[in-house]
Write an enzyme that holds these catalytic residues in place. Structure first.
Site, PDB file in Angstrom:
ATOM      1  N   HIS A  77       1.706   7.362  15.413  1.00 31.88           N
ATOM      2  CA  HIS A  77       0.754   6.317  15.063  1.00 31.88           C
ATOM      3  C   HIS A  77       1.433   4.965  14.852  1.00 31.88           C
ATOM      4  CE1 HIS A  77      -1.384   9.914  13.010  1.00 31.88           C
ATOM      5  NE2 HIS A  77      -1.752   9.837  14.275  1.00 31.88           N
ATOM      6  N   LYS A  94       7.094   0.647   7.330  1.00 31.49           N
ATOM      7  CA  LYS A  94       6.885   1.754   6.395  1.00 31.49           C
ATOM      8  C   LYS A  94       8.211   2.223   5.812  1.00 31.49           C
ATOM      9  CE  LYS A  94       2.967   3.471   9.054  1.00 31.49           C
ATOM     10  NZ  LYS A  94       2.486   4.528   9.945  1.00 31.49           N
ATOM     11  N   GLN A 135       0.842  -1.192   0.000  1.00 33.83           N
ATOM     12  CA  GLN A 135       0.000   0.000   0.000  1.00 33.83           C
ATOM     13  C   GLN A 135       0.876   1.241   0.000  1.00 33.83           C
ATOM     14  OE1 GLN A 135      -3.178  -0.103   2.929  1.00 33.83           O
ATOM     15  NE2 GLN A 135      -3.087   2.104   3.210  1.00 33.83           N
ATOM     16  N   TYR A 158       4.489   7.442   1.745  1.00 38.36           N
ATOM     17  CA  TYR A 158       5.012   6.259   2.413  1.00 38.36           C
ATOM     18  C   TYR A 158       4.382   4.972   1.904  1.00 38.36           C
ATOM     19  CZ  TYR A 158       0.987   6.995   5.605  1.00 38.36           C
ATOM     20  OH  TYR A 158      -0.248   7.216   6.142  1.00 38.36           O
ATOM     21  N   ASP A 199      -5.373  13.027  17.358  1.00 41.41           N
ATOM     22  CA  ASP A 199      -4.008  13.027  17.886  1.00 41.41           C
ATOM     23  C   ASP A 199      -3.869  13.767  19.213  1.00 41.41           C
ATOM     24  OD1 ASP A 199      -3.222  11.498  15.760  1.00 41.41           O
ATOM     25  OD2 ASP A 199      -2.158  13.088  14.708  1.00 41.41           O
ATOM     26  N   HIS A 203       5.161   6.033  14.627  1.00 37.40           N
ATOM     27  CA  HIS A 203       5.725   6.943  13.638  1.00 37.40           C
ATOM     28  C   HIS A 203       4.936   8.243  13.610  1.00 37.40           C
ATOM     29  CE1 HIS A 203       5.825   8.630   9.494  1.00 37.40           C
ATOM     30  NE2 HIS A 203       7.118   8.528   9.739  1.00 37.40           N
TER      31      HIS A 203
END
Length: 181
Positions: free
Chosen positions: A62, A72, A47, A132, A170, A119
């Site tokens: 996250h 990632k 992805q 990413y 967040d 991250h």
């Protein structure tokens, strides 16, 4: 491409080879075979994601839980960010430690973030485009995070907190001590 392991085991800074001349530049931003050989891994990305943000936007910290954990490969296409990773692997000697690196359109540096890490990044330049690759599909029910200003992590985000722009999600993340791992 060169890969250099950071102080956090399994987390690598990637420097792609850039060819520049009067016309501009060319860079091979990703090659599966070269990437796996340089890192000594067998990662298969499934992805790709991209975000555009203004200066001061802070996204993170996250991660995905359990079977939906994600490795990632992150980079900046336009602009500049301070990228942050936190080691969340309970048995790691660097558990709870973080690492930061500036990623920009100028330096073309990339960061490989292995599974088991939180991250995040803060945008240092307006109209930044962040890209990413993930080795696992996003699964909403498995998303988790750590609050950006956890005093135990003591992260220097390089901007005054008054400049931060955060999502509602967040702002309410738990501290590392209370986070699901």
């Amino acid at each position: 491409m060169t890969a250099k392991e950071t102080k956090l085991s399994g987390c690598f800074i990637i420097e792609p080879q850039v060819f520049e001349d009067k016309r501009g530049y060319f860079v091979e931003s990703f090659n599966q075979k070269t990437f796996n050989k340089a890192l000594g891994l067998n990662i298969e990305f499934v992805q790709d994601n991209e975000s555009q943000s203004s200066r001061g936007v802070l996204r993170g910290l996250h991660y995905q839980l359990g079977a939906y954990a994600q490795a990632k490969l992150v980079r900046v296409i336009k602009g500049k960010v301070l990228d942050i990773v936190v080691d969340l692997r309970p048995n790691s000697v660097t558990f709870g430690e973080h690492f930061s690196v500036e990623l920009s359109e100028q330096n073309k540096t990339q960061l490989f973030v292995p599974r088991g890490f939180a991250h995040g990044f803060i945008v240092l330049k307006d109209e930044t485009i962040f890209s990413y690759k993930c080795d696992n599909y996003y699964h909403k029910a498995s998303e988790a995070g750590i609050i950006y200003n956890d005093e135990d992590l003591n992260i220097d985000w390089q901007l005054p907190s008054a400049d931060f722009i955060l999502s509602d999600k967040d702002i309410i993340l738990p501290k590392l001590k209370e986070a699901k791992l």
